[in-house]
Design a protein around this motif. Structure first.
Motif, PDB file in Angstrom:
ATOM      1  N   GLN A 172       1.610  -5.070 -12.744  1.00 13.84           N
ATOM      2  CA  GLN A 172       2.181  -5.113 -11.447  1.00 13.84           C
ATOM      3  C   GLN A 172       1.001  -5.484 -10.528  1.00 13.84           C
ATOM      4  OE1 GLN A 172       5.117  -2.061 -11.274  1.00 13.84           O
ATOM      5  NE2 GLN A 172       4.336  -1.433  -9.265  1.00 13.84           N
ATOM      6  N   ILE A 173      -0.202  -5.128 -10.427  1.00 12.43           N
ATOM      7  CA  ILE A 173      -1.064  -5.169  -9.705  1.00 12.43           C
ATOM      8  C   ILE A 173      -1.625  -6.617  -9.478  1.00 12.43           C
ATOM      9  CG2 ILE A 173      -3.615  -4.652  -8.966  1.00 12.43           C
ATOM     10  CD1 ILE A 173      -2.690  -1.516  -9.594  1.00 12.43           C
ATOM     11  N   SER A 174      -1.576  -7.213 -10.806  1.00  8.79           N
ATOM     12  CA  SER A 174      -2.065  -8.591 -11.128  1.00  8.79           C
ATOM     13  C   SER A 174      -0.974  -9.359 -10.385  1.00  8.79           C
ATOM     14  CB  SER A 174      -2.031  -8.956 -12.425  1.00  8.79           C
ATOM     15  OG  SER A 174      -3.195  -8.075 -13.086  1.00  8.79           O
ATOM     16  N   ARG A 175       0.162  -9.235 -10.682  1.00 10.28           N
ATOM     17  CA  ARG A 175       1.224 -10.163  -9.880  1.00 10.28           C
ATOM     18  C   ARG A 175       1.338 -10.058  -8.428  1.00 10.28           C
ATOM     19  NH1 ARG A 175       7.159  -9.783 -13.000  1.00 10.28           N
ATOM     20  NH2 ARG A 175       6.494  -9.928 -15.203  1.00 10.28           N
ATOM     21  N   LEU A 176       1.069  -8.804  -7.826  1.00  9.59           N
ATOM     22  CA  LEU A 176       1.005  -8.575  -6.397  1.00  9.59           C
ATOM     23  C   LEU A 176      -0.180  -9.109  -5.830  1.00  9.59           C
ATOM     24  CD1 LEU A 176       2.419  -4.851  -6.442  1.00  9.59           C
ATOM     25  CD2 LEU A 176       3.326  -6.683  -5.099  1.00  9.59           C
ATOM     26  N   ALA A 177      -1.196  -9.148  -6.458  1.00 14.59           N
ATOM     27  CA  ALA A 177      -2.439  -9.766  -6.067  1.00 14.59           C
ATOM     28  C   ALA A 177      -2.400 -11.062  -6.040  1.00 14.59           C
ATOM     29  CB  ALA A 177      -3.727  -9.319  -6.902  1.00 14.59           C
ATOM     30  N   SER A 178      -1.652 -11.627  -7.044  1.00 19.61           N
ATOM     31  CA  SER A 178      -1.775 -13.075  -7.062  1.00 19.61           C
ATOM     32  C   SER A 178      -0.605 -13.702  -5.811  1.00 19.61           C
ATOM     33  CB  SER A 178      -1.217 -13.710  -8.331  1.00 19.61           C
ATOM     34  OG  SER A 178       0.106 -13.223  -8.695  1.00 19.61           O
ATOM     35  N   ASN A 179       0.373 -12.580  -5.563  1.00 30.02           N
ATOM     36  CA  ASN A 179       1.247 -12.985  -4.246  1.00 30.02           C
ATOM     37  C   ASN A 179       0.775 -12.650  -3.027  1.00 30.02           C
ATOM     38  OD1 ASN A 179       3.312 -13.946  -5.902  1.00 30.02           O
ATOM     39  ND2 ASN A 179       4.308 -11.984  -6.279  1.00 30.02           N
ATOM     40  N   GLY A 180      -0.764 -12.564  -3.006  1.00 30.78           N
ATOM     41  CA  GLY A 180      -1.418 -12.176  -1.535  1.00 30.78           C
ATOM     42  C   GLY A 180      -1.707 -10.816  -1.248  1.00 30.78           C
ATOM     43  N   PHE A 181      -1.266  -9.871  -1.968  1.00 38.60           N
ATOM     44  CA  PHE A 181      -1.692  -8.390  -1.606  1.00 38.60           C
ATOM     45  C   PHE A 181      -2.975  -7.966  -1.973  1.00 38.60           C
ATOM     46  CE2 PHE A 181       3.174  -8.572  -1.652  1.00 38.60           C
ATOM     47  CZ  PHE A 181       3.313  -7.723  -0.617  1.00 38.60           C
ATOM     48  N   GLY A 182      -3.724  -7.642  -0.814  1.00 37.68           N
ATOM     49  CA  GLY A 182      -5.385  -7.490  -1.356  1.00 37.68           C
ATOM     50  C   GLY A 182      -5.267  -5.649  -1.007  1.00 37.68           C
ATOM     51  N   GLU A 183      -4.495  -4.907  -0.603  1.00 38.09           N
ATOM     52  CA  GLU A 183      -4.632  -3.598  -0.635  1.00 38.09           C
ATOM     53  C   GLU A 183      -3.654  -2.793  -1.279  1.00 38.09           C
ATOM     54  OE1 GLU A 183      -4.611   0.303   2.818  1.00 38.09           O
ATOM     55  OE2 GLU A 183      -5.677  -1.722   3.302  1.00 38.09           O
ATOM     56  N   PHE A 184      -3.885  -1.847  -2.035  1.00 40.64           N
ATOM     57  CA  PHE A 184      -3.127  -1.195  -2.930  1.00 40.64           C
ATOM     58  C   PHE A 184      -3.179   0.335  -2.641  1.00 40.64           C
ATOM     59  CE2 PHE A 184      -3.979  -5.216  -4.615  1.00 40.64           C
ATOM     60  CZ  PHE A 184      -2.837  -5.491  -5.091  1.00 40.64           C
ATOM     61  N   LYS A 207     -11.066   1.757 -11.766  1.00 41.82           N
ATOM     62  CA  LYS A 207     -11.990   0.814 -12.135  1.00 41.82           C
ATOM     63  C   LYS A 207     -11.368  -0.448 -12.707  1.00 41.82           C
ATOM     64  CE  LYS A 207     -15.657   3.951 -13.313  1.00 41.82           C
ATOM     65  NZ  LYS A 207     -16.195   4.763 -14.575  1.00 41.82           N
ATOM     66  N   LYS A 208     -10.432  -0.036 -13.408  1.00 43.64           N
ATOM     67  CA  LYS A 208      -9.797  -1.474 -14.221  1.00 43.64           C
ATOM     68  C   LYS A 208      -8.883  -2.259 -12.993  1.00 43.64           C
ATOM     69  CE  LYS A 208      -9.227   0.641 -18.760  1.00 43.64           C
ATOM     70  NZ  LYS A 208      -8.299   1.301 -20.039  1.00 43.64           N
ATOM     71  N   MET A 209      -8.198  -1.571 -12.075  1.00 47.96           N
ATOM     72  CA  MET A 209      -7.695  -2.216 -11.060  1.00 47.96           C
ATOM     73  C   MET A 209      -8.659  -3.042 -10.348  1.00 47.96           C
ATOM     74  SD  MET A 209      -5.162   0.678  -9.186  1.00 47.96           S
ATOM     75  CE  MET A 209      -4.951  -0.242  -7.865  1.00 47.96           C
ATOM     76  N   SER A 210      -9.793  -2.492  -9.930  1.00 49.41           N
ATOM     77  CA  SER A 210     -10.863  -3.224  -8.784  1.00 49.41           C
ATOM     78  C   SER A 210     -11.219  -4.545  -9.759  1.00 49.41           C
ATOM     79  CB  SER A 210     -11.944  -2.177  -8.993  1.00 49.41           C
ATOM     80  OG  SER A 210     -12.879  -1.974  -9.982  1.00 49.41           O
ATOM     81  N   GLN A 211     -10.998  -4.584 -11.003  1.00 48.63           N
ATOM     82  CA  GLN A 211     -11.576  -5.706 -11.812  1.00 48.63           C
ATOM     83  C   GLN A 211     -10.702  -6.959 -11.740  1.00 48.63           C
ATOM     84  OE1 GLN A 211     -12.558  -3.930 -15.478  1.00 48.63           O
ATOM     85  NE2 GLN A 211     -14.136  -2.927 -14.692  1.00 48.63           N
ATOM     86  N   ILE A 212      -9.274  -6.706 -11.068  1.00 49.83           N
ATOM     87  CA  ILE A 212      -8.219  -7.579 -11.121  1.00 49.83           C
ATOM     88  C   ILE A 212      -8.543  -8.304  -9.752  1.00 49.83           C
ATOM     89  CG2 ILE A 212      -5.636  -7.992 -10.702  1.00 49.83           C
ATOM     90  CD1 ILE A 212      -5.324  -5.269 -12.286  1.00 49.83           C
ATOM     91  N   ARG A 213      -8.442 -10.014  -9.939  1.00 46.90           N
ATOM     92  CA  ARG A 213      -8.865 -10.704  -8.976  1.00 46.90           C
ATOM     93  C   ARG A 213      -7.928 -10.569  -7.794  1.00 46.90           C
ATOM     94  NH1 ARG A 213      -9.886 -17.113  -9.582  1.00 46.90           N
ATOM     95  NH2 ARG A 213     -10.276 -17.496  -7.503  1.00 46.90           N
ATOM     96  N   GLY A 214      -8.463 -10.637  -6.538  1.00 44.83           N
ATOM     97  CA  GLY A 214      -7.636 -10.568  -5.382  1.00 44.83           C
ATOM     98  C   GLY A 214      -7.438  -9.026  -4.790  1.00 44.83           C
ATOM     99  N   VAL A 215      -7.874  -8.022  -5.609  1.00 46.14           N
ATOM    100  CA  VAL A 215      -7.966  -6.624  -5.224  1.00 46.14           C
ATOM    101  C   VAL A 215      -9.226  -6.186  -4.269  1.00 46.14           C
ATOM    102  CG1 VAL A 215      -8.051  -4.300  -5.939  1.00 46.14           C
ATOM    103  CG2 VAL A 215      -6.663  -5.774  -7.384  1.00 46.14           C
ATOM    104  N   ARG A 216      -8.695  -6.026  -3.045  1.00 46.35           N
ATOM    105  CA  ARG A 216      -9.916  -5.777  -2.308  1.00 46.35           C
ATOM    106  C   ARG A 216      -9.878  -4.448  -1.601  1.00 46.35           C
ATOM    107  NH1 ARG A 216     -11.116  -9.615   3.042  1.00 46.35           N
ATOM    108  NH2 ARG A 216     -12.305  -8.294   4.168  1.00 46.35           N
ATOM    109  N   ARG A 217      -9.001  -3.687  -1.517  1.00 42.48           N
ATOM    110  CA  ARG A 217      -9.193  -2.145  -1.309  1.00 42.48           C
ATOM    111  C   ARG A 217      -8.021  -1.309  -1.985  1.00 42.48           C
ATOM    112  NH1 ARG A 217     -10.194  -1.693   4.824  1.00 42.48           N
ATOM    113  NH2 ARG A 217      -7.987  -1.647   5.386  1.00 42.48           N
ATOM    114  N   ILE A 218      -8.713  -0.274  -2.607  1.00 41.34           N
ATOM    115  CA  ILE A 218      -7.533   0.493  -3.228  1.00 41.34           C
ATOM    116  C   ILE A 218      -7.546   2.136  -2.517  1.00 41.34           C
ATOM    117  CG2 ILE A 218      -7.086   1.857  -5.212  1.00 41.34           C
ATOM    118  CD1 ILE A 218      -8.731  -0.062  -6.640  1.00 41.34           C
ATOM    119  N   ARG A 219      -6.456   2.459  -2.256  1.00 41.28           N
ATOM    120  CA  ARG A 219      -6.233   3.903  -1.415  1.00 41.28           C
ATOM    121  C   ARG A 219      -5.362   4.655  -2.325  1.00 41.28           C
ATOM    122  NH1 ARG A 219      -3.181   5.620   2.910  1.00 41.28           N
ATOM    123  NH2 ARG A 219      -2.218   3.435   3.515  1.00 41.28           N
ATOM    124  N   LEU A 220      -5.743   5.883  -2.182  1.00 43.07           N
ATOM    125  CA  LEU A 220      -5.179   6.989  -2.811  1.00 43.07           C
ATOM    126  C   LEU A 220      -3.966   7.629  -1.891  1.00 43.07           C
ATOM    127  CD1 LEU A 220      -7.586   8.865  -4.936  1.00 43.07           C
ATOM    128  CD2 LEU A 220      -5.854   7.466  -5.751  1.00 43.07           C
TER     129      LEU A 220
END
Length: 416
Positions: A172-184, A207-220
């Motif tokens: 899901q994160i890969s698809r969203l990142a390739s659709n231009g989303f950078g913050e999760f 950690k695994k999320m952070s390795q996906i291209r396009g992921v810029r910021r992760i918030r909990l």
């Protein structure tokens, strides 16, 4: 011509995510953002307090006045507590539980009134690859809660804690990142319990999320103090971590924490918060004022403790009775006006601490611009603080690095 559906979402980020799942599952209907032109309205409800149920009822009354022809459907946590009565009163056409939401096309097409709650062990297998009207993506990573806090109905309507499949989350994160989303934003009923039953952890997932291209910021979303493990502490310095943690305390008086059946211990909470503050983190918390048993003496103790904590954000609310919970029968009750006064006192304290935090911070702000209104671009920085930006360029959806800005009481301001 396809009928139009409007989604009205109450409550938490988990509900926001569930609404997106329903929108993504629709094939036979069009989505509208104008409730007055809707043929069908899906109400994704919250039931965290009796007041939340009242909000849903008053919303239904508004719709009946403004758009009496619309067919109404109820889902979310309120489906379990108020669905049956609303159906009997013929104020809604159908009730369905969270586990049924991917069948939304079939449910909306039903001619006869229905009540389909489904089960409380369900785990979503949907992959959402777009978020309508959003620049940040909400990712639901788990469902349910094993805690049994005295005041809370949620475990009874969302079930016990269970984790989403890691592969599906990452897809899901890969698809969203390739659709231009950078913050999760990772969300769920009790986010920090992710992976407990599948022998993994929140830190490993991030950690695994952070390795996906396009992921810029992760918030909990909100986590519990006891869920900040040594393993989690190791990722705090990572550049992709939002420098803001929201850690649920609910109170700072040890006696009140016991009454609330909470698992956190104030002395340890303070050590944890000071550790995070030393790492440059802004820290938010949840807090309930006016819970039964909160004497003036315990409240004063709580305020002294709150003043000591390095808090910058607060999600506080005055206690509202939730039928069916242990707190609902506890005595002595606290007068509602007193509970509200305490709420405002606490809010003012944390607002002033936030102002001090922003004035002391001297580095650049890393901002995702989310919207444009009233002549300004609105965004959130790495500390989850609001900034208003004046600019001649269209900045919506962009990341901007801001080194010159003015710290105002309510927010930061910049011109670029």
């Amino acid at each position: 011509m396809k009928k139009k559906v409007y989604f009205k979402t109450f409550g938490c980020r988990t509900n926001l995510y569930d609404s997106q799942v329903m929108m993504s599952s629709l094939n036979e209907y069009d989505i509208t953002e104008n409730e007055n032109e809707a043929d069908l309205i899906v109400i994704n409800s919250c039931t965290v307090t009796n007041g939340a149920d009242t909000h849903v009822r008053s919303y239904i009354s508004q719709v009946e006045k403004k758009n009496g022809d619309a067919k109404l459907f109820l889902t979310g946590c309120g489906a379990h507590t108020k669905g049956e009565s609303l159906l009997k009163e013929k104020r809604i056409h159908g009730v369905f539980g969270q586990s049924e939401k991917q069948k939304i096309d079939t449910l909306l097409a039903k001619e006869k009134p229905f009540y389909e709650l489904g089960d409380l062990n369900h785990i979503d297998d949907m992959v959402v690859d777009e978020f309508i009207g959003k620049s940040r993506a909400f990712i639901k990573i788990q469902e349910g809660c094993n805690f049994r806090c005295s005041y809370c109905i949620i475990p009874y309507v969302r079930g016990d804690a269970r984790s989403m499949d890691e592969g599906r989350i990452l897809e899901q994160i890969s698809r969203l990142a390739s659709n231009g989303f950078g913050e999760f934003i990772l969300t769920g009923t009790n986010v920090g319990s992710y992976g407990q039953e599948t022998k993994t952890s929140l830190a490993k997932l991030m950690k695994k999320m952070s390795q996906i291209r396009g992921v810029r910021r992760i918030r909990l979303g909100s986590v519990e103090p006891i869920q900040i493990s040594d393993e989690f502490k190791e990722i705090l310095d990572e550049p992709w971590m939002e420098k803001h943690m929201h850690i649920a305390l609910q109170h700072t008086s040890p006696k009140m924490l016991k009454l609330m059946n909470r698992r956190n211990v104030y002395k340890q909470d303070r050590e944890l918060f000071e550790f995070l503050a030393d790492k440059g983190y802004a820290i938010g918390t949840d807090f309930i004022t006016g819970h039964p048993g909160e004497s003036e003496e315990l409240w004063r103790e709580a305020m002294l403790n709150a003043a000591d904590l390095p808090l910058t954000h607060i999600h506080a609310f005055s206690y509202s009775k939730r039928d069916g919970t242990p707190s609902a029968t506890m005595k002595p009750e606290v007068n509602g006006r007193v509970a509200k006064e305490r709420l405002h006192e606490l809010q003012e304290l944390i607002d002033s601490k936030n102002f001090v935090f922003r004035k002391k911070f001297s580095d650049d702000l890393d901002v995702l611009i989310e919207s444009y209104k009233d002549g300004f671009y609105h965004g959130l920085d790495q500390h989850f603080n609001k900034i208003l930006v004046a600019s001649d360029e269209d900045l919506v959806g962009n990341w901007v690095n801001i080194n010159k800005y003015e710290v105002k009481k309510e927010f930061n301001y910049a011109r670029i």
